[in-house]
Design a protein around this motif. Structure first.
Motif, PDB file in Angstrom:
ATOM      1  N   PRO A 169       0.821  -1.209   0.000  1.00 58.33           N
ATOM      2  CA  PRO A 169       0.000   0.000   0.000  1.00 58.33           C
ATOM      3  C   PRO A 169       0.862   1.268   0.000  1.00 58.33           C
ATOM      4  O   PRO A 169       1.879   1.320   0.699  1.00 58.33           O
ATOM      5  CB  PRO A 169      -0.803  -0.099   1.294  1.00 58.33           C
ATOM      6  CG  PRO A 169      -0.750  -1.530   1.680  1.00 58.33           C
ATOM      7  CD  PRO A 169       0.553  -2.061   1.156  1.00 58.33           C
ATOM      8  N   TYR A 170       0.439   2.233  -0.774  1.00 59.36           N
ATOM      9  CA  TYR A 170       1.159   3.499  -0.879  1.00 59.36           C
ATOM     10  C   TYR A 170       1.270   4.149   0.497  1.00 59.36           C
ATOM     11  O   TYR A 170       0.298   4.246   1.241  1.00 59.36           O
ATOM     12  CB  TYR A 170       0.390   4.418  -1.834  1.00 59.36           C
ATOM     13  CG  TYR A 170       0.983   5.794  -2.011  1.00 59.36           C
ATOM     14  CD1 TYR A 170       1.964   6.021  -2.970  1.00 59.36           C
ATOM     15  CD2 TYR A 170       0.544   6.860  -1.236  1.00 59.36           C
ATOM     16  CE1 TYR A 170       2.500   7.283  -3.145  1.00 59.36           C
ATOM     17  CE2 TYR A 170       1.082   8.129  -1.403  1.00 59.36           C
ATOM     18  CZ  TYR A 170       2.055   8.336  -2.358  1.00 59.36           C
ATOM     19  OH  TYR A 170       2.584   9.587  -2.532  1.00 59.36           O
ATOM     20  N   ALA A 171       2.469   4.584   0.837  1.00 59.09           N
ATOM     21  CA  ALA A 171       2.679   5.297   2.099  1.00 59.09           C
ATOM     22  C   ALA A 171       3.868   6.221   1.924  1.00 59.09           C
ATOM     23  O   ALA A 171       4.927   5.769   1.485  1.00 59.09           O
ATOM     24  CB  ALA A 171       2.937   4.317   3.238  1.00 59.09           C
ATOM     25  N   ILE A 172       3.707   7.489   2.252  1.00 58.19           N
ATOM     26  CA  ILE A 172       4.871   8.373   2.174  1.00 58.19           C
ATOM     27  C   ILE A 172       5.727   8.209   3.428  1.00 58.19           C
ATOM     28  O   ILE A 172       6.887   8.571   3.432  1.00 58.19           O
ATOM     29  CB  ILE A 172       4.476   9.857   1.995  1.00 58.19           C
ATOM     30  CG1 ILE A 172       3.654  10.373   3.175  1.00 58.19           C
ATOM     31  CG2 ILE A 172       3.719  10.066   0.683  1.00 58.19           C
ATOM     32  CD1 ILE A 172       3.565  11.883   3.215  1.00 58.19           C
ATOM     33  N   ASP A 173       5.133   7.637   4.489  1.00 57.74           N
ATOM     34  CA  ASP A 173       5.864   7.471   5.742  1.00 57.74           C
ATOM     35  C   ASP A 173       5.286   6.277   6.515  1.00 57.74           C
ATOM     36  O   ASP A 173       4.373   6.434   7.324  1.00 57.74           O
ATOM     37  CB  ASP A 173       5.750   8.763   6.566  1.00 57.74           C
ATOM     38  CG  ASP A 173       6.693   8.772   7.751  1.00 57.74           C
ATOM     39  OD1 ASP A 173       6.946   7.685   8.320  1.00 57.74           O
ATOM     40  OD2 ASP A 173       7.172   9.857   8.110  1.00 57.74           O
ATOM     41  N   PRO A 174       5.823   5.078   6.270  1.00 60.01           N
ATOM     42  CA  PRO A 174       5.265   3.879   6.909  1.00 60.01           C
ATOM     43  C   PRO A 174       5.286   3.926   8.442  1.00 60.01           C
ATOM     44  O   PRO A 174       4.377   3.386   9.076  1.00 60.01           O
ATOM     45  CB  PRO A 174       6.174   2.752   6.393  1.00 60.01           C
ATOM     46  CG  PRO A 174       6.725   3.274   5.103  1.00 60.01           C
ATOM     47  CD  PRO A 174       6.886   4.756   5.293  1.00 60.01           C
ATOM     48  N   ASP A 175       6.296   4.608   9.032  1.00 61.52           N
ATOM     49  CA  ASP A 175       6.318   4.725  10.495  1.00 61.52           C
ATOM     50  C   ASP A 175       5.114   5.514  11.000  1.00 61.52           C
ATOM     51  O   ASP A 175       4.513   5.173  12.025  1.00 61.52           O
ATOM     52  CB  ASP A 175       7.596   5.450  10.944  1.00 61.52           C
ATOM     53  CG  ASP A 175       8.617   4.473  11.497  1.00 61.52           C
ATOM     54  OD1 ASP A 175       8.345   3.245  11.450  1.00 61.52           O
ATOM     55  OD2 ASP A 175       9.668   4.932  11.981  1.00 61.52           O
ATOM     56  N   LEU A 176       4.779   6.572  10.272  1.00 55.55           N
ATOM     57  CA  LEU A 176       3.593   7.367  10.637  1.00 55.55           C
ATOM     58  C   LEU A 176       2.322   6.549  10.429  1.00 55.55           C
ATOM     59  O   LEU A 176       1.385   6.639  11.227  1.00 55.55           O
ATOM     60  CB  LEU A 176       3.508   8.638   9.788  1.00 55.55           C
ATOM     61  CG  LEU A 176       4.176   9.903  10.312  1.00 55.55           C
ATOM     62  CD1 LEU A 176       3.962  11.046   9.332  1.00 55.55           C
ATOM     63  CD2 LEU A 176       3.620  10.271  11.684  1.00 55.55           C
ATOM     64  N   VAL A 177       2.290   5.742   9.341  1.00 52.54           N
ATOM     65  CA  VAL A 177       1.135   4.859   9.114  1.00 52.54           C
ATOM     66  C   VAL A 177       0.977   3.949  10.327  1.00 52.54           C
ATOM     67  O   VAL A 177      -0.127   3.798  10.867  1.00 52.54           O
ATOM     68  CB  VAL A 177       1.306   4.002   7.827  1.00 52.54           C
ATOM     69  CG1 VAL A 177       0.223   2.932   7.746  1.00 52.54           C
ATOM     70  CG2 VAL A 177       1.266   4.884   6.586  1.00 52.54           C
ATOM     71  N   GLY A 265      13.836   5.704   4.255  1.00 48.03           N
ATOM     72  CA  GLY A 265      14.017   6.923   5.042  1.00 48.03           C
ATOM     73  C   GLY A 265      13.732   6.690   6.522  1.00 48.03           C
ATOM     74  O   GLY A 265      14.480   7.139   7.392  1.00 48.03           O
ATOM     75  N   ASP A 266      12.651   5.957   6.794  1.00 45.20           N
ATOM     76  CA  ASP A 266      12.310   5.660   8.194  1.00 45.20           C
ATOM     77  C   ASP A 266      13.417   4.846   8.869  1.00 45.20           C
ATOM     78  O   ASP A 266      13.829   5.143   9.990  1.00 45.20           O
ATOM     79  CB  ASP A 266      11.009   4.841   8.261  1.00 45.20           C
ATOM     80  CG  ASP A 266       9.769   5.723   8.116  1.00 45.20           C
ATOM     81  OD1 ASP A 266       9.898   6.963   8.206  1.00 45.20           O
ATOM     82  OD2 ASP A 266       8.672   5.164   7.927  1.00 45.20           O
ATOM     83  N   LEU A 267      13.897   3.810   8.172  1.00 45.01           N
ATOM     84  CA  LEU A 267      14.916   2.935   8.766  1.00 45.01           C
ATOM     85  C   LEU A 267      16.238   3.688   8.944  1.00 45.01           C
ATOM     86  O   LEU A 267      16.965   3.466   9.916  1.00 45.01           O
ATOM     87  CB  LEU A 267      15.110   1.674   7.904  1.00 45.01           C
ATOM     88  CG  LEU A 267      13.900   0.721   7.895  1.00 45.01           C
ATOM     89  CD1 LEU A 267      14.050  -0.345   6.812  1.00 45.01           C
ATOM     90  CD2 LEU A 267      13.723   0.048   9.268  1.00 45.01           C
ATOM     91  N   LEU A 268      16.520   4.586   8.005  1.00 48.87           N
ATOM     92  CA  LEU A 268      17.738   5.409   8.113  1.00 48.87           C
ATOM     93  C   LEU A 268      17.640   6.322   9.333  1.00 48.87           C
ATOM     94  O   LEU A 268      18.573   6.417  10.124  1.00 48.87           O
ATOM     95  CB  LEU A 268      17.915   6.242   6.838  1.00 48.87           C
ATOM     96  CG  LEU A 268      19.165   7.124   6.770  1.00 48.87           C
ATOM     97  CD1 LEU A 268      20.425   6.264   6.631  1.00 48.87           C
ATOM     98  CD2 LEU A 268      19.076   8.099   5.588  1.00 48.87           C
ATOM     99  N   SER A 269      16.475   6.957   9.508  1.00 53.13           N
ATOM    100  CA  SER A 269      16.385   7.904  10.629  1.00 53.13           C
ATOM    101  C   SER A 269      16.332   7.182  11.970  1.00 53.13           C
ATOM    102  O   SER A 269      16.639   7.757  13.001  1.00 53.13           O
ATOM    103  CB  SER A 269      15.222   8.880  10.450  1.00 53.13           C
ATOM    104  OG  SER A 269      14.029   8.182  10.291  1.00 53.13           O
ATOM    105  N   LYS A 270      15.994   5.884  11.956  1.00 51.69           N
ATOM    106  CA  LYS A 270      16.052   5.114  13.213  1.00 51.69           C
ATOM    107  C   LYS A 270      17.462   4.557  13.456  1.00 51.69           C
ATOM    108  O   LYS A 270      17.684   3.824  14.417  1.00 51.69           O
ATOM    109  CB  LYS A 270      15.044   3.961  13.162  1.00 51.69           C
ATOM    110  CG  LYS A 270      13.615   4.436  13.399  1.00 51.69           C
ATOM    111  CD  LYS A 270      12.645   3.280  13.617  1.00 51.69           C
ATOM    112  CE  LYS A 270      12.172   2.703  12.307  1.00 51.69           C
ATOM    113  NZ  LYS A 270      10.943   1.890  12.439  1.00 51.69           N
ATOM    114  N   THR A 286      22.497  -2.246   5.831  1.00 44.32           N
ATOM    115  CA  THR A 286      22.135  -2.361   7.255  1.00 44.32           C
ATOM    116  C   THR A 286      23.275  -1.813   8.109  1.00 44.32           C
ATOM    117  O   THR A 286      24.445  -2.079   7.826  1.00 44.32           O
ATOM    118  CB  THR A 286      21.874  -3.843   7.606  1.00 44.32           C
ATOM    119  OG1 THR A 286      20.889  -4.334   6.685  1.00 44.32           O
ATOM    120  CG2 THR A 286      21.348  -4.008   9.008  1.00 44.32           C
ATOM    121  N   ALA A 287      22.931  -1.001   9.115  1.00 43.81           N
ATOM    122  CA  ALA A 287      23.962  -0.378   9.950  1.00 43.81           C
ATOM    123  C   ALA A 287      24.771  -1.428  10.677  1.00 43.81           C
ATOM    124  O   ALA A 287      24.221  -2.420  11.157  1.00 43.81           O
ATOM    125  CB  ALA A 287      23.301   0.573  10.940  1.00 43.81           C
TER     126      ALA A 287
END
Ligand SMILES: [Zn+2]
Length: 288
Positions: A169-177, A265-270, A286-287
């Motif tokens: 599903p389209y999501a611009i920000d899965p963490d916010l979803v 983007g979400d995984l990078l910012s975490k 992966t970090a």
């Protein structure tokens, strides 16, 4: 079918005075308040509609917006999505980093008739429903809870049955979803009407919320596992699309580009991913 006076054709009762018109995009109706619309203007010909609440700025949710305004309704959308409603081209350019994509690349869900927004959800004062902020699918995505405890969730929640057809599903920000989905659990609703799919009762909705959250977690886990070895952005998009079973068509690809970048983007910012540019290509890993 028996018509309910004042209501759009085909409207079915849910609870109290809350009705909905099932369709490609489900539409709500409470005593003159319309929540999202499907594509068929003719159902409103004999309806009274003084206000249209738009869950978010994707054209398939306000297809009849301009028509209802012409007939005297006030259109309401969240500040962050109002520009998308007034100018659907913004979505189209947004998905292509503000450049202008050719027609072939554009999902039909983003194309539509512009609709002027008369008022912002942030200033909502209407007892027929209460806005519920559910960002993530778009920035200003908003659900509406009617006084009869029916919650219209737009595209914030994809019911389990829908995932077979929409595996990413389209999501611009899965963490916010995900945080919006978790917040739904504490909303006092008895019935939930998603933007697409069937009306569900609370118990079923809670299971669908868990399912959606589990899918997001699964996609994240797959990305982290894949990126043990470095991949370019393009390779990440291809790999996630393949894992989710998307078909190779341009419109679907460009929706996936945004969604996969949303996950990266979400995984990078975490701090779970690292990003670098190698030989002029953006690379993810992966970090360590
Ligand atoms: Zn949408």
């Amino acid at each position: 079918m028996k018509r309910i006076p004042g209501a759009p054709d085909g409207a079915l009762p849910i609870a109290g005075s809350t009705l909905y018109v099932p369709g490609l995009t489900n539409s709500g109706y409470v005593d003159g308040l319309v929540i999202d619309t499907g594509p068929d203007e003719s159902i409103y010909e004999f309806a009274s509609a003084d206000r249209l609440a738009i869950t978010h700025g994707h054209a398939d949710h306000f297809s009849c917006g301009a028509y209802l305004r012409k007939r005297g309704a006030t259109a309401v959308a969240a500040r962050d999505d109002a520009a998308l409603v007034e100018n659907p081209d913004i979505n189209i350019r947004g998905m292509f980093s503000w450049a202008k994509p050719g027609d072939l690349l554009v999902s039909k869900l983003f194309r539509g008739t512009p609709c002027r927004v008369d008022a912002l959800v942030e200033k909502w004062r209407d007892k027929r429903a209460t806005p519920v902020s559910l960002p993530g699918h778009t920035l200003g995505h908003t659900g509406f809870l009617t006084a009869d405890k029916v919650l219209f969730t737009g595209d914030a929640l994809y019911l389990e049955a829908l995932w077979a057809r929409h595996p990413l599903p389209y999501a611009i920000d899965p963490d916010l979803v995900a945080s919006s989905l978790r917040s739904l659990r504490s909303v006092d609703f008895d019935w939930l009407v998603p933007g697409h799919g069937e009306l569900v009762d609370r118990e079923t909705a809670l299971k669908d919320i868990d399912f959606h959250l589990a899918q997001i977690a699964q996609i994240e886990a797959n990305i982290l596992e894949m990126l043990i070895t470095p991949h370019s952005t393009e390779e990440c998009i291809a790999a996630v699309s393949a894992q989710r079973g998307l078909s190779d068509n341009p419109a679907q690809y460009w929706l996936a580009v945004t969604t996969v970048k949303g996950y990266l983007g979400d995984l990078l910012s975490k701090g779970l991913l690292e990003f670098s540019v190698v030989d002029h290509a953006g690379m993810w890993q992966t970090a360590s």
